[in-house]
Design a protein around this motif. Structure first.
Motif, PDB file in Angstrom:
ATOM      1  N   THR A 154       0.553  -1.493  -0.204  1.00 24.33           N
ATOM      2  CA  THR A 154      -0.480  -0.594  -0.312  1.00 24.33           C
ATOM      3  C   THR A 154       1.067   1.566   0.344  1.00 24.33           C
ATOM      4  O   THR A 154       2.097   1.636   0.979  1.00 24.33           O
ATOM      5  CB  THR A 154      -1.336  -0.335   0.964  1.00 24.33           C
ATOM      6  OG1 THR A 154      -1.740  -1.153   1.249  1.00 24.33           O
ATOM      7  CG2 THR A 154      -1.805   1.027   1.080  1.00 24.33           C
ATOM      8  N   LEU A 155       0.364   2.182  -1.176  1.00 26.35           N
ATOM      9  CA  LEU A 155       0.888   3.312  -0.601  1.00 26.35           C
ATOM     10  C   LEU A 155       0.548   4.851  -0.216  1.00 26.35           C
ATOM     11  O   LEU A 155      -0.941   4.645   0.063  1.00 26.35           O
ATOM     12  CB  LEU A 155       1.295   4.114  -1.817  1.00 26.35           C
ATOM     13  CG  LEU A 155       2.296   3.162  -3.037  1.00 26.35           C
ATOM     14  CD1 LEU A 155       2.754   3.781  -4.670  1.00 26.35           C
ATOM     15  CD2 LEU A 155       3.919   3.001  -2.585  1.00 26.35           C
ATOM     16  N   GLU A 156       1.125   5.040   0.921  1.00 21.87           N
ATOM     17  CA  GLU A 156       0.142   6.418   1.575  1.00 21.87           C
ATOM     18  C   GLU A 156       1.150   7.607   1.140  1.00 21.87           C
ATOM     19  O   GLU A 156       2.430   8.158   1.328  1.00 21.87           O
ATOM     20  CB  GLU A 156       0.710   6.122   3.356  1.00 21.87           C
ATOM     21  CG  GLU A 156       0.281   7.257   3.570  1.00 21.87           C
ATOM     22  CD  GLU A 156      -0.056   6.287   5.511  1.00 21.87           C
ATOM     23  OE1 GLU A 156      -0.249   7.429   6.142  1.00 21.87           O
ATOM     24  OE2 GLU A 156      -0.466   5.141   5.844  1.00 21.87           O
ATOM     25  N   TYR A 157       0.386   8.763   0.803  1.00 24.84           N
ATOM     26  CA  TYR A 157       1.718  10.131   0.602  1.00 24.84           C
ATOM     27  C   TYR A 157       0.589  10.603   2.150  1.00 24.84           C
ATOM     28  O   TYR A 157       0.181  11.079   3.077  1.00 24.84           O
ATOM     29  CB  TYR A 157       0.395  11.161  -0.120  1.00 24.84           C
ATOM     30  CG  TYR A 157       0.822  10.223  -1.332  1.00 24.84           C
ATOM     31  CD1 TYR A 157       1.850  10.191  -2.289  1.00 24.84           C
ATOM     32  CD2 TYR A 157      -0.157   9.413  -2.158  1.00 24.84           C
ATOM     33  CE1 TYR A 157       1.894   9.517  -3.570  1.00 24.84           C
ATOM     34  CE2 TYR A 157      -0.184   8.805  -3.664  1.00 24.84           C
ATOM     35  CZ  TYR A 157       1.060   8.706  -3.971  1.00 24.84           C
ATOM     36  OH  TYR A 157       1.199   8.837  -5.443  1.00 24.84           O
ATOM     37  N   ASP A 158       2.053  12.063   2.182  1.00 21.72           N
ATOM     38  CA  ASP A 158       2.566  12.718   3.254  1.00 21.72           C
ATOM     39  C   ASP A 158       1.443  13.691   3.160  1.00 21.72           C
ATOM     40  O   ASP A 158       1.102  14.102   2.430  1.00 21.72           O
ATOM     41  CB  ASP A 158       3.800  12.777   3.853  1.00 21.72           C
ATOM     42  CG  ASP A 158       3.391  12.864   5.283  1.00 21.72           C
ATOM     43  OD1 ASP A 158       2.924  13.922   6.286  1.00 21.72           O
ATOM     44  OD2 ASP A 158       4.568  12.886   5.964  1.00 21.72           O
ATOM     45  N   THR A 159       1.565  14.626   3.895  1.00 18.56           N
ATOM     46  CA  THR A 159       1.805  16.523   2.924  1.00 18.56           C
ATOM     47  C   THR A 159       2.219  17.009   2.369  1.00 18.56           C
ATOM     48  O   THR A 159       1.355  17.494   0.912  1.00 18.56           O
ATOM     49  CB  THR A 159       2.049  17.151   4.273  1.00 18.56           C
ATOM     50  OG1 THR A 159       1.749  17.151   6.220  1.00 18.56           O
ATOM     51  CG2 THR A 159       1.353  18.487   4.005  1.00 18.56           C
ATOM     52  N   TYR A 160       3.347  16.673   1.563  1.00 19.55           N
ATOM     53  CA  TYR A 160       4.091  16.874   0.229  1.00 19.55           C
ATOM     54  C   TYR A 160       3.976  15.017  -0.352  1.00 19.55           C
ATOM     55  O   TYR A 160       4.258  14.213  -0.132  1.00 19.55           O
ATOM     56  CB  TYR A 160       4.981  17.122   0.874  1.00 19.55           C
ATOM     57  CG  TYR A 160       5.775  18.526   1.517  1.00 19.55           C
ATOM     58  CD1 TYR A 160       5.558  19.452   1.047  1.00 19.55           C
ATOM     59  CD2 TYR A 160       5.836  18.436   3.002  1.00 19.55           C
ATOM     60  CE1 TYR A 160       5.221  20.497   1.902  1.00 19.55           C
ATOM     61  CE2 TYR A 160       6.142  19.121   3.903  1.00 19.55           C
ATOM     62  CZ  TYR A 160       5.533  20.345   3.788  1.00 19.55           C
ATOM     63  OH  TYR A 160       5.654  21.390   4.173  1.00 19.55           O
ATOM     64  N   GLN A 161       3.610  15.468  -1.527  1.00 22.25           N
ATOM     65  CA  GLN A 161       4.269  14.424  -2.801  1.00 22.25           C
ATOM     66  C   GLN A 161       5.062  14.387  -3.483  1.00 22.25           C
ATOM     67  O   GLN A 161       5.011  13.129  -4.185  1.00 22.25           O
ATOM     68  CB  GLN A 161       2.318  14.255  -3.515  1.00 22.25           C
ATOM     69  CG  GLN A 161       1.430  13.314  -2.546  1.00 22.25           C
ATOM     70  CD  GLN A 161      -0.071  13.477  -3.319  1.00 22.25           C
ATOM     71  OE1 GLN A 161       0.048  13.351  -4.374  1.00 22.25           O
ATOM     72  NE2 GLN A 161      -0.965  13.356  -2.560  1.00 22.25           N
ATOM     73  N   ASP A 162       6.369  14.971  -3.273  1.00 25.99           N
ATOM     74  CA  ASP A 162       7.138  15.294  -4.144  1.00 25.99           C
ATOM     75  C   ASP A 162       8.199  15.847  -3.513  1.00 25.99           C
ATOM     76  O   ASP A 162       8.364  16.630  -2.561  1.00 25.99           O
ATOM     77  CB  ASP A 162       6.713  15.577  -5.511  1.00 25.99           C
ATOM     78  CG  ASP A 162       6.733  17.248  -5.972  1.00 25.99           C
ATOM     79  OD1 ASP A 162       6.362  17.889  -4.299  1.00 25.99           O
ATOM     80  OD2 ASP A 162       6.339  17.437  -7.386  1.00 25.99           O
ATOM     81  N   ASP A 163       9.342  15.526  -4.177  1.00 29.11           N
ATOM     82  CA  ASP A 163       9.982  16.106  -3.902  1.00 29.11           C
ATOM     83  C   ASP A 163      10.789  18.076  -4.373  1.00 29.11           C
ATOM     84  O   ASP A 163      10.255  17.403  -5.076  1.00 29.11           O
ATOM     85  CB  ASP A 163      11.641  15.447  -3.299  1.00 29.11           C
ATOM     86  CG  ASP A 163      12.359  15.063  -4.443  1.00 29.11           C
ATOM     87  OD1 ASP A 163      11.667  15.204  -5.327  1.00 29.11           O
ATOM     88  OD2 ASP A 163      13.231  14.413  -3.942  1.00 29.11           O
ATOM     89  N   LYS A 164      11.345  18.356  -4.335  1.00 26.35           N
ATOM     90  CA  LYS A 164      12.833  19.519  -5.047  1.00 26.35           C
ATOM     91  C   LYS A 164      12.838  19.351  -6.553  1.00 26.35           C
ATOM     92  O   LYS A 164      12.998  20.052  -7.178  1.00 26.35           O
ATOM     93  CB  LYS A 164      13.687  20.415  -4.252  1.00 26.35           C
ATOM     94  CG  LYS A 164      14.632  19.557  -3.921  1.00 26.35           C
ATOM     95  CD  LYS A 164      15.382  20.253  -3.112  1.00 26.35           C
ATOM     96  CE  LYS A 164      17.359  19.971  -3.206  1.00 26.35           C
ATOM     97  NZ  LYS A 164      17.916  20.675  -2.545  1.00 26.35           N
ATOM     98  N   TYR A 165      12.650  17.836  -6.926  1.00 24.35           N
ATOM     99  CA  TYR A 165      13.068  17.638  -7.788  1.00 24.35           C
ATOM    100  C   TYR A 165      12.053  16.578  -8.227  1.00 24.35           C
ATOM    101  O   TYR A 165      12.651  16.125  -9.696  1.00 24.35           O
ATOM    102  CB  TYR A 165      14.231  16.438  -7.783  1.00 24.35           C
ATOM    103  CG  TYR A 165      15.817  17.470  -6.641  1.00 24.35           C
ATOM    104  CD1 TYR A 165      16.298  17.735  -7.182  1.00 24.35           C
ATOM    105  CD2 TYR A 165      16.294  16.631  -5.846  1.00 24.35           C
ATOM    106  CE1 TYR A 165      17.636  18.444  -7.182  1.00 24.35           C
ATOM    107  CE2 TYR A 165      17.267  17.309  -5.643  1.00 24.35           C
ATOM    108  CZ  TYR A 165      17.841  18.324  -5.705  1.00 24.35           C
ATOM    109  OH  TYR A 165      19.140  18.729  -4.597  1.00 24.35           O
TER     110      TYR A 165
END
Length: 71
Positions: A1-12
Motif C-alpha cells: 500500500t502506498l500512503e502520501y504525506d503532506t508533500y507528494q514530491d521532493d524538490k526534484y
C-alpha cells in the motif's frame, strides 16, 4: 500500500510515498498492526538515508524514520 504525506514530491519532482507491506518473520521487528513500513526498514538497515528539507513540515511517520539501526 502506498500512503502520501503532506508533500507528494521532493524538490526534484520525485514522487514521495510511504510503502506498507504485510509482515513476515524476517521483518517482524518492524511490524505494527501486521504491517511494516518499507521506508523505515530501508533506513534502519542502511539501504537509504533520510533527507530533511528545511522549508517542509514534520513528516507523519518522522518518529519511525530515524536512521539508527536496530540492535
Amino acid at each position: 500500500t502506498l500512503e502520501y504525506d503532506t508533500y507528494q514530491d521532493d524538490k526534484y519532482g520525485r514522487i514521495l510515498a510511504y510503502v506498507w507491506i504485510d509482515c513476515t518473520p524476517e521483518i517482524v521487528n518492524y511490524c505494527r498492526d501486521n504491517k511494516a513500513l518499507v521506508n523505515e526498514i530501508m533506513l534502519k538497515t542502511g539501504f537509504a538515508e533520510k533527507m530533511v528539507y528545511q522549508d517542509r513540515k514534520k513528516l507523519k511517520y518522522d518518529n519511525y524514520l530515524q536512521s539508527s539501526q536496530l540492535p
